[in-house]
Design a protein around this motif. Structure first.
Motif, mmCIF file in Angstrom:
data_model
loop_
_atom_site.group_PDB
_atom_site.id
_atom_site.type_symbol
_atom_site.label_atom_id
_atom_site.label_comp_id
_atom_site.label_asym_id
_atom_site.label_seq_id
_atom_site.Cartn_x
_atom_site.Cartn_y
_atom_site.Cartn_z
ATOM 1 N N ALA A 274 0.830 -1.536 -0.191
ATOM 2 C CA ALA A 274 -0.375 -0.125 -0.212
ATOM 3 C C ALA A 274 0.736 1.625 0.237
ATOM 4 C CB ALA A 274 -0.769 -0.141 1.285
ATOM 5 N N GLY A 275 1.729 0.933 1.090
ATOM 6 C CA GLY A 275 2.861 2.144 0.587
ATOM 7 C C GLY A 275 3.758 3.103 -0.584
ATOM 8 N N GLY A 276 3.717 1.631 -2.107
ATOM 9 C CA GLY A 276 4.032 1.821 -2.499
ATOM 10 C C GLY A 276 2.725 2.853 -3.515
ATOM 11 N N PHE A 277 1.722 2.713 -3.421
ATOM 12 C CA PHE A 277 0.755 3.616 -4.402
ATOM 13 C C PHE A 277 0.866 4.943 -3.089
ATOM 14 C CE2 PHE A 277 0.050 -0.383 -5.129
ATOM 15 C CZ PHE A 277 0.284 -0.292 -6.178
ATOM 16 N N ASN A 278 0.784 5.344 -1.837
ATOM 17 C CA ASN A 278 0.599 6.527 -1.114
ATOM 18 C C ASN A 278 1.982 6.157 -0.254
ATOM 19 O OD1 ASN A 278 -0.843 7.878 1.235
ATOM 20 N ND2 ASN A 278 -2.473 8.087 -0.496
ATOM 21 N N ASP A 279 1.761 8.294 -0.719
ATOM 22 C CA ASP A 279 3.309 8.489 0.134
ATOM 23 C C ASP A 279 3.089 8.914 0.972
ATOM 24 O OD1 ASP A 279 6.146 9.936 -0.460
ATOM 25 O OD2 ASP A 279 5.418 11.846 0.718
ATOM 26 N N THR A 280 1.959 8.990 1.937
ATOM 27 C CA THR A 280 2.089 9.592 3.583
ATOM 28 C C THR A 280 1.413 7.729 3.847
ATOM 29 O OG1 THR A 280 -0.239 10.974 3.175
ATOM 30 C CG2 THR A 280 0.118 10.155 5.186
ATOM 31 N N ILE A 281 0.811 6.704 3.295
ATOM 32 C CA ILE A 281 1.698 5.541 3.814
ATOM 33 C C ILE A 281 2.640 5.011 4.279
ATOM 34 C CG2 ILE A 281 0.806 3.102 4.083
ATOM 35 C CD1 ILE A 281 -1.553 3.929 2.212
ATOM 36 N N SER A 282 3.862 5.384 3.401
ATOM 37 C CA SER A 282 5.367 4.923 3.106
ATOM 38 C C SER A 282 5.879 6.022 3.499
ATOM 39 C CB SER A 282 5.575 5.599 1.035
ATOM 40 O OG SER A 282 6.633 5.133 1.034
ATOM 41 N N GLN A 283 5.705 7.174 4.491
ATOM 42 C CA GLN A 283 6.262 7.755 5.063
ATOM 43 C C GLN A 283 5.767 6.684 6.738
ATOM 44 O OE1 GLN A 283 8.062 10.411 5.337
ATOM 45 N NE2 GLN A 283 7.779 10.655 3.336
ATOM 46 N N VAL A 284 5.141 5.658 6.469
ATOM 47 C CA VAL A 284 4.934 5.381 8.084
ATOM 48 C C VAL A 284 5.675 3.157 8.114
ATOM 49 C CG1 VAL A 284 3.291 3.631 9.685
ATOM 50 C CG2 VAL A 284 3.287 6.606 8.534
ATOM 51 N N THR A 285 5.586 3.331 6.370
ATOM 52 C CA THR A 285 6.009 1.658 6.577
ATOM 53 C C THR A 285 7.361 1.619 6.810
ATOM 54 O OG1 THR A 285 5.193 1.999 3.724
ATOM 55 C CG2 THR A 285 3.610 1.347 4.996
ATOM 56 N N LYS A 286 7.707 3.017 6.278
ATOM 57 C CA LYS A 286 9.594 2.252 5.399
ATOM 58 C C LYS A 286 10.256 2.165 6.789
ATOM 59 C CE LYS A 286 10.419 7.829 6.310
ATOM 60 N NZ LYS A 286 10.883 8.998 5.440
ATOM 61 N N PHE A 287 9.009 2.622 8.196
ATOM 62 C CA PHE A 287 10.061 2.370 9.256
ATOM 63 C C PHE A 287 9.614 1.252 10.228
ATOM 64 C CE2 PHE A 287 10.088 6.809 9.383
ATOM 65 C CZ PHE A 287 11.694 7.713 10.104
ATOM 66 N N LEU A 288 8.944 0.447 9.155
ATOM 67 C CA LEU A 288 8.483 -0.894 10.307
ATOM 68 C C LEU A 288 9.394 -2.159 10.058
ATOM 69 C CD1 LEU A 288 4.987 -1.592 7.867
ATOM 70 C CD2 LEU A 288 4.925 -0.905 10.342
ATOM 71 N N PRO A 289 9.476 -3.104 11.212
ATOM 72 C CA PRO A 289 11.053 -3.798 10.684
ATOM 73 C C PRO A 289 11.410 -4.526 9.901
ATOM 74 C CG PRO A 289 8.902 -5.050 11.864
ATOM 75 C CD PRO A 289 8.247 -3.411 11.565
ATOM 76 N N GLY A 290 10.492 -5.167 8.720
ATOM 77 C CA GLY A 290 11.415 -5.645 7.138
ATOM 78 C C GLY A 290 11.417 -4.475 6.150
ATOM 79 N N SER A 291 11.291 -3.292 6.246
ATOM 80 C CA SER A 291 11.562 -2.175 5.288
ATOM 81 C C SER A 291 12.382 -1.348 5.637
ATOM 82 C CB SER A 291 10.445 -1.086 5.479
ATOM 83 O OG SER A 291 10.613 -0.136 4.457
ATOM 84 N N ALA A 292 12.794 -1.464 6.931
ATOM 85 C CA ALA A 292 14.469 -1.262 7.882
ATOM 86 C C ALA A 292 15.409 -1.959 8.034
ATOM 87 C CB ALA A 292 13.798 -1.216 9.539
ATOM 88 N N SER A 293 14.939 -3.528 8.081
ATOM 89 C CA SER A 293 16.182 -4.741 7.181
ATOM 90 C C SER A 293 16.684 -4.009 5.989
ATOM 91 C CB SER A 293 15.307 -5.901 7.339
ATOM 92 O OG SER A 293 16.252 -6.551 7.053
ATOM 93 N N ASP A 294 15.633 -3.891 4.741
ATOM 94 C CA ASP A 294 15.661 -4.189 3.433
ATOM 95 C C ASP A 294 17.014 -3.025 3.714
ATOM 96 O OD1 ASP A 294 14.060 -6.530 3.421
ATOM 97 O OD2 ASP A 294 12.130 -5.393 2.310
ATOM 98 N N ALA A 295 16.100 -1.838 3.828
ATOM 99 C CA ALA A 295 16.797 -1.175 4.180
ATOM 100 C C ALA A 295 18.170 -1.157 3.933
ATOM 101 C CB ALA A 295 16.164 0.703 4.296
ATOM 102 N N PHE A 296 18.712 -1.249 5.064
ATOM 103 C CA PHE A 296 20.113 -1.640 5.743
ATOM 104 C C PHE A 296 20.980 -2.508 5.111
ATOM 105 C CE2 PHE A 296 22.244 -4.215 9.120
ATOM 106 C CZ PHE A 296 23.676 -3.509 9.058
#
Length: 270
Positions: free
Chosen positions: A200-222
């Motif tokens: 869902a964050g891939g289609f909405n910037d507001t949601i993406s601002q939250v989902t990027k801090f989810l553990p899986g997203s943070a792990s992928d970023a790391f």
């Protein structure tokens, strides 16, 4: 310190006298290896020099190499959680507390041992992904990226990420206590809730601002590469910098372990 070392030795003994660590590890290796081989076959055929849509660079190869953390992180979480919940299920947690004398060293030993086991899982998952895919890339004349320093840094971070996931699992197991409950929570969140939220964050910037801090997203970023990031960031999705992802992941580990210590770990054993 002596109590901590005694607890560490006892924890390693518990690990190697049970089957769960190698059964989960074997399933992880087979799962990651099969998925990496399939992904490498498809991507090399489509995007290799002789494919229909040839691309240059090593982004595709590193995406496949990172499958160990992108899709296999659930395994160190489970092994970390089971290291705690199994003791409550089989009523061995009380003798563990009595033999060590204090509860703090027991929890610290579990974090240390399971974190180390998570690192070993990370190495196994990485080797499985690379060995299952690299020959497909070589066969299509694609750059494997194995001669680049950035790829090896990604390898290092992927192994560390798996260790952090195991620590998160220990904290979750100590918080939930129920073995079935912990397994359900881990699987539902990692396989359904977070992937859907990130999609869902891939289609909405507001949601993406939250989902990027989810553990899986943070792990992928790391780690620096992930099939999920490639899918979602193409739209409105955003991701953290690699060092930010590492801090967030470490933060998750600290928060769940400290929360477990302050609440459930010091409570009476029923």
């Amino acid at each position: 310190m002596s109590r901590f070392m005694d607890a560490v030795r006892a924890e390693w003994l518990k690990v190697f006298t049970t089957r769960s660590w190698w059964v989960l590890g074997l399933v992880m290796v087979l799962y990651i290896g099969f998925t990496a081989a399939l992904m490498a076959l498809l991507t090399s055929s489509l995007f290799g020099p002789s494919g229909d849509m040839p691309l240059e660079g090593t982004g595709l190869t590193t995406m496949v190499y990172s499958l160990g953390t992108a899709m296999g992180y659930v395994f160190p979480v489970l092994i970390g959680a089971l290291s705690v919940t199994a003791e409550y299920r089989h009523n061995t947690i009380t003798p563990t507390f009595v033999s060590v004398g204090q509860r703090g060293p027991v929890l610290t030993a579990k974090v240390a041992v399971q974190g180390t086991l998570g690192l070993l899982y990370g190495i196994a998952a990485l080797l499985s992904a690379v060995l299952a895919s690299v020959f497909f890339f070589m066969g299509q004349g694609m750059s494997t990226g194995l001669a680049e320093g950035g790829t090896w840094m990604m390898f290092l971070r992927s192994v560390i990420a798996m260790g952090l996931w195991a620590v998160v699992g220990v904290g979750l197991g100590a918080l939930i206590r129920s073995q079935a409950g912990a397994i359900v929570v881990v699987l539902v969140f990692t396989q359904f809730i977070e992937p859907l939220a990130r999609m869902a964050g891939g289609f909405n910037d507001t949601i993406s601002q939250v989902t990027k801090f989810l553990p899986g997203s943070a792990s992928d970023a790391f780690v620096g590469s992930s099939i999920y990031s490639e899918i979602t960031v193409g739209g409105a999705g955003q991701t953290l910098l690699w060092w930010q992802g590492g801090l967030v992941m470490a933060g998750y580990g600290v928060v769940v372990v400290v929360a477990a210590w302050l609440t459930r770990w010091r409570a009476d054993v029923s």
